[in-house]
Design a protein around this motif. Structure first.
Motif, mmCIF file in Angstrom:
data_model
loop_
_atom_site.group_PDB
_atom_site.id
_atom_site.type_symbol
_atom_site.label_atom_id
_atom_site.label_comp_id
_atom_site.label_asym_id
_atom_site.label_seq_id
_atom_site.Cartn_x
_atom_site.Cartn_y
_atom_site.Cartn_z
ATOM 1 N N ARG A 1 1.524 7.346 -6.386
ATOM 2 C CA ARG A 1 0.430 7.969 -6.977
ATOM 3 C C ARG A 1 1.130 9.460 -6.532
ATOM 4 N N LEU A 2 1.606 9.749 -5.453
ATOM 5 C CA LEU A 2 1.963 11.118 -4.932
ATOM 6 C C LEU A 2 3.202 11.558 -5.849
ATOM 7 N N PHE A 3 3.960 10.733 -6.176
ATOM 8 C CA PHE A 3 5.297 11.047 -7.037
ATOM 9 C C PHE A 3 5.164 10.666 -8.492
ATOM 10 N N LYS A 4 4.058 11.121 -9.023
ATOM 11 C CA LYS A 4 4.291 10.662 -10.493
ATOM 12 C C LYS A 4 5.333 11.273 -11.336
ATOM 13 N N PRO A 5 5.535 10.631 -12.460
ATOM 14 C CA PRO A 5 6.788 11.113 -13.174
ATOM 15 C C PRO A 5 6.347 12.533 -14.005
ATOM 16 N N VAL A 6 7.360 13.476 -14.183
ATOM 17 C CA VAL A 6 7.142 14.656 -14.409
ATOM 18 C C VAL A 6 7.152 14.710 -16.264
ATOM 19 N N ARG B 1 0.862 -1.146 0.061
ATOM 20 C CA ARG B 1 -0.027 0.050 -0.063
ATOM 21 C C ARG B 1 0.974 1.251 -0.127
ATOM 22 N N ALA B 2 2.030 1.276 0.758
ATOM 23 C CA ALA B 2 3.130 2.354 0.743
ATOM 24 C C ALA B 2 3.444 2.718 -0.462
ATOM 25 N N VAL B 3 3.895 1.723 -1.201
ATOM 26 C CA VAL B 3 4.465 1.764 -2.727
ATOM 27 C C VAL B 3 3.348 2.369 -3.866
ATOM 28 N N VAL B 4 2.139 2.026 -3.469
ATOM 29 C CA VAL B 4 1.116 2.532 -4.473
ATOM 30 C C VAL B 4 0.880 3.910 -4.013
ATOM 31 N N GLU B 5 0.762 4.075 -3.037
ATOM 32 C CA GLU B 5 0.408 5.501 -2.420
ATOM 33 C C GLU B 5 1.776 6.619 -2.882
#
Length: 72
Positions: free
Chosen positions: A24-29, A17-21
């Motif tokens: 989600r938060l640090f999407k590639p720019v 769950r931490a990896v998924v979160e």
């Protein structure tokens, strides 16, 4: 040994769950578009606009011609 590796590759653990979160938060720019690609996009958009205007004029001319033919 090869069979063990193959089985290991086929049975990966789902991400925590931490990896998924974090994903989600640090999407590639997305990289900023280069000047060339911006100019190319502007050219393409302008060409499409002119094409649609030309088709609209052509359609309007065809409608006028058909009206003149039917009223004669």
């Amino acid at each position: 040994m090869t069979t063990h590796r193959t089985n290991q590759m086929l049975h990966r653990k789902p991400p925590s769950r931490a990896v998924v979160e974090a994903n989600r938060l640090f999407k590639p720019v997305q990289p900023k578009a280069s000047e060339y690609s911006e100019l190319q996009k502007a050219f393409h958009d302008n060409r499409e606009r002119l094409r649609s205007e030309r088709l609209a004029r052509s359609s309007a001319d065809d409608n006028e011609t058909s009206r003149e033919d039917s009223s004669s």
